[in-house]
Write a protein that holds these residues in place. Structure first.
Motif, PDB file in Angstrom:
ATOM      1  N   ALA A 106       0.830  -1.204   0.000  1.00 36.57           N
ATOM      2  CA  ALA A 106       0.000   0.000   0.000  1.00 36.57           C
ATOM      3  C   ALA A 106       0.866   1.256   0.000  1.00 36.57           C
ATOM      4  N   SER A 107       1.941   1.234   0.751  1.00 33.82           N
ATOM      5  CA  SER A 107       2.841   2.377   0.831  1.00 33.82           C
ATOM      6  C   SER A 107       3.472   2.681  -0.530  1.00 33.82           C
ATOM      7  N   LEU A 108       3.914   1.648  -1.216  1.00 38.00           N
ATOM      8  CA  LEU A 108       4.509   1.829  -2.551  1.00 38.00           C
ATOM      9  C   LEU A 108       3.478   2.353  -3.553  1.00 38.00           C
ATOM     10  N   ALA A 109       2.253   1.847  -3.475  1.00 39.00           N
ATOM     11  CA  ALA A 109       1.192   2.308  -4.377  1.00 39.00           C
ATOM     12  C   ALA A 109       0.864   3.774  -4.113  1.00 39.00           C
ATOM     13  N   LEU A 110       0.799   4.141  -2.831  1.00 39.33           N
ATOM     14  CA  LEU A 110       0.505   5.527  -2.458  1.00 39.33           C
ATOM     15  C   LEU A 110       1.620   6.456  -2.927  1.00 39.33           C
ATOM     16  N   GLU A 111       2.853   6.044  -2.704  1.00 43.69           N
ATOM     17  CA  GLU A 111       4.016   6.841  -3.118  1.00 43.69           C
ATOM     18  C   GLU A 111       4.048   7.010  -4.640  1.00 43.69           C
ATOM     19  N   LYS A 112       3.763   5.953  -5.353  1.00 42.91           N
ATOM     20  CA  LYS A 112       3.783   6.018  -6.816  1.00 42.91           C
ATOM     21  C   LYS A 112       2.710   6.971  -7.337  1.00 42.91           C
ATOM     22  N   ARG A 113       1.550   6.943  -6.724  1.00 44.48           N
ATOM     23  CA  ARG A 113       0.426   7.757  -7.194  1.00 44.48           C
ATOM     24  C   ARG A 113       0.521   9.213  -6.750  1.00 44.48           C
ATOM     25  N   SER A 116       5.600  12.146  -2.338  1.00 42.11           N
ATOM     26  CA  SER A 116       5.821  12.282  -0.896  1.00 42.11           C
ATOM     27  C   SER A 116       5.185  13.535  -0.319  1.00 42.11           C
ATOM     28  N   GLN A 117       4.510  14.312  -1.143  1.00 44.03           N
ATOM     29  CA  GLN A 117       3.885  15.541  -0.665  1.00 44.03           C
ATOM     30  C   GLN A 117       2.684  15.212   0.218  1.00 44.03           C
ATOM     31  N   ALA A 118       2.664  15.820   1.397  1.00 47.69           N
ATOM     32  CA  ALA A 118       1.577  15.588   2.351  1.00 47.69           C
ATOM     33  C   ALA A 118       0.288  16.230   1.847  1.00 47.69           C
ATOM     34  N   PRO A 119      -0.841  15.649   2.168  1.00 44.94           N
ATOM     35  CA  PRO A 119      -2.120  16.249   1.772  1.00 44.94           C
ATOM     36  C   PRO A 119      -2.323  17.576   2.500  1.00 44.94           C
ATOM     37  N   THR A 120      -2.898  18.528   1.804  1.00 43.95           N
ATOM     38  CA  THR A 120      -3.063  19.863   2.376  1.00 43.95           C
ATOM     39  C   THR A 120      -4.503  20.191   2.734  1.00 43.95           C
ATOM     40  N   SER A 121      -5.423  19.347   2.373  1.00 39.55           N
ATOM     41  CA  SER A 121      -6.834  19.634   2.649  1.00 39.55           C
ATOM     42  C   SER A 121      -7.561  18.324   2.925  1.00 39.55           C
ATOM     43  N   PRO A 122      -8.733  18.434   3.515  1.00 35.17           N
ATOM     44  CA  PRO A 122      -9.534  17.220   3.705  1.00 35.17           C
ATOM     45  C   PRO A 122      -9.828  16.507   2.390  1.00 35.17           C
ATOM     46  N   LYS A 123      -9.961  17.280   1.319  1.00 41.35           N
ATOM     47  CA  LYS A 123     -10.218  16.697   0.007  1.00 41.35           C
ATOM     48  C   LYS A 123      -9.029  15.832  -0.427  1.00 41.35           C
ATOM     49  N   ASP A 124      -7.799  16.303  -0.175  1.00 36.69           N
ATOM     50  CA  ASP A 124      -6.594  15.528  -0.509  1.00 36.69           C
ATOM     51  C   ASP A 124      -6.507  14.255   0.324  1.00 36.69           C
ATOM     52  N   TRP A 125      -6.855  14.367   1.607  1.00 39.16           N
ATOM     53  CA  TRP A 125      -6.851  13.168   2.459  1.00 39.16           C
ATOM     54  C   TRP A 125      -7.846  12.151   1.921  1.00 39.16           C
ATOM     55  N   GLY A 126      -9.018  12.644   1.563  1.00 40.72           N
ATOM     56  CA  GLY A 126     -10.051  11.770   1.022  1.00 40.72           C
ATOM     57  C   GLY A 126      -9.616  11.075  -0.252  1.00 40.72           C
ATOM     58  N   ARG A 127      -8.902  11.798  -1.104  1.00 37.57           N
ATOM     59  CA  ARG A 127      -8.406  11.197  -2.343  1.00 37.57           C
ATOM     60  C   ARG A 127      -7.484  10.018  -2.059  1.00 37.57           C
ATOM     61  N   ARG A 128      -6.613  10.200  -1.091  1.00 36.99           N
ATOM     62  CA  ARG A 128      -5.661   9.144  -0.757  1.00 36.99           C
ATOM     63  C   ARG A 128      -6.366   7.933  -0.156  1.00 36.99           C
ATOM     64  N   VAL A 129      -7.320   8.200   0.716  1.00 38.55           N
ATOM     65  CA  VAL A 129      -8.078   7.103   1.334  1.00 38.55           C
ATOM     66  C   VAL A 129      -8.871   6.346   0.271  1.00 38.55           C
ATOM     67  N   HIS A 147      -0.550   7.212   8.311  1.00 39.54           N
ATOM     68  CA  HIS A 147       0.188   7.686   9.490  1.00 39.54           C
ATOM     69  C   HIS A 147       1.696   7.554   9.267  1.00 39.54           C
ATOM     70  N   ALA A 148       2.138   6.456   8.666  1.00 41.46           N
ATOM     71  CA  ALA A 148       3.566   6.258   8.413  1.00 41.46           C
ATOM     72  C   ALA A 148       4.098   7.270   7.394  1.00 41.46           C
ATOM     73  N   HIS A 149       3.304   7.600   6.404  1.00 34.79           N
ATOM     74  CA  HIS A 149       3.750   8.535   5.372  1.00 34.79           C
ATOM     75  C   HIS A 149       3.738   9.977   5.845  1.00 34.79           C
ATOM     76  N   TYR A 150       2.686  10.341   6.559  1.00 32.61           N
ATOM     77  CA  TYR A 150       2.482  11.746   6.864  1.00 32.61           C
ATOM     78  C   TYR A 150       2.529  12.051   8.352  1.00 32.61           C
ATOM     79  N   GLY A 151       2.792  11.056   9.180  1.00 36.74           N
ATOM     80  CA  GLY A 151       2.858  11.264  10.631  1.00 36.74           C
ATOM     81  C   GLY A 151       1.534  11.754  11.163  1.00 36.74           C
ATOM     82  N   ASN A 152       1.613  12.655  12.091  1.00 36.28           N
ATOM     83  CA  ASN A 152       0.387  13.198  12.691  1.00 36.28           C
ATOM     84  C   ASN A 152      -0.098  14.431  11.948  1.00 36.28           C
TER      85      ASN A 152
END
Length: 160
Positions: A106-113, A116-129, A147-152
């Motif tokens: 999952a981490s590799l798929a997320l990184e590829k897509r 490493s840029q952290a999500p900046t809005s709830p919409k970005d978080w939703g996209r990743r989920v 959590h591993a990619h973006y911490g807290n």
């Protein structure tokens, strides 16, 4: 057995071997393919029984090949289970899934897509989920990977 039945059986075996030469098949999946060209279910089952006895057809081997393919393409365990069920593979999928580090997949798929840029809005978080959910990953893996990619790091969510 008459000559025409032998030719039909030989032709059916050749067709099955051509399919198996390209990739692994689950028995049910190959049976469906062969029934398109031969209406005799008894003959098709006999050919499949022979192929299994010779070790040329194996649901376990199909499942292992499907697992490798699923991991390499960045899909999760729910997607693999669905694919195995759809193909009719009779395997112990819990044992098959247990050896894989699905968080890493999952981490590799997320990184590829998303990089490493952290999500900046709830919409970005939703996209990743939603991306990880659509790839077949369960919620606990998604939460752990985010959590591993973006911490807290959590964006400010607007109050209702």
């Amino acid at each position: 057995m008459t000559g025409s039945e032998a030719v039909t059986r030989a032709a059916l075996e050749a067709r099955a071997l051509r399919h198996l030469a390209r990739r692994e098949y689950a028995r049910t999946e190959l049976r469906r393919l062969l029934l398109r060209s031969c209406a005799d279910q008894v003959l098709v089952d006999a050919v499949l029984d022979r192929l299994e006895a010779e070790g040329l057809l194996s649901d376990a081997r199909y499942a292992e090949a499907r697992l490798r393919s699923t991991r390499q393409r960045g899909f999760g365990p729910w997607r693999l289970r669905h694919d195995l069920q759809r193909a009719g593979a009779r395997v112990d999928d819990d044992a098959l899934l247990g050896d894989t580090d699905w968080r890493e997949v999952a981490s590799l798929a997320l990184e590829k897509r998303f990089g490493s840029q952290a999500p900046t809005s709830p919409k970005d978080w939703g996209r990743r989920v939603r991306f990880l959910q659509a790839r077949g990953f369960p919620g606990e893996i998604i939460a752990a990977v985010l959590h591993a990619h973006y911490g807290n790091h959590q964006p400010e969510f607007p109050a209702d």
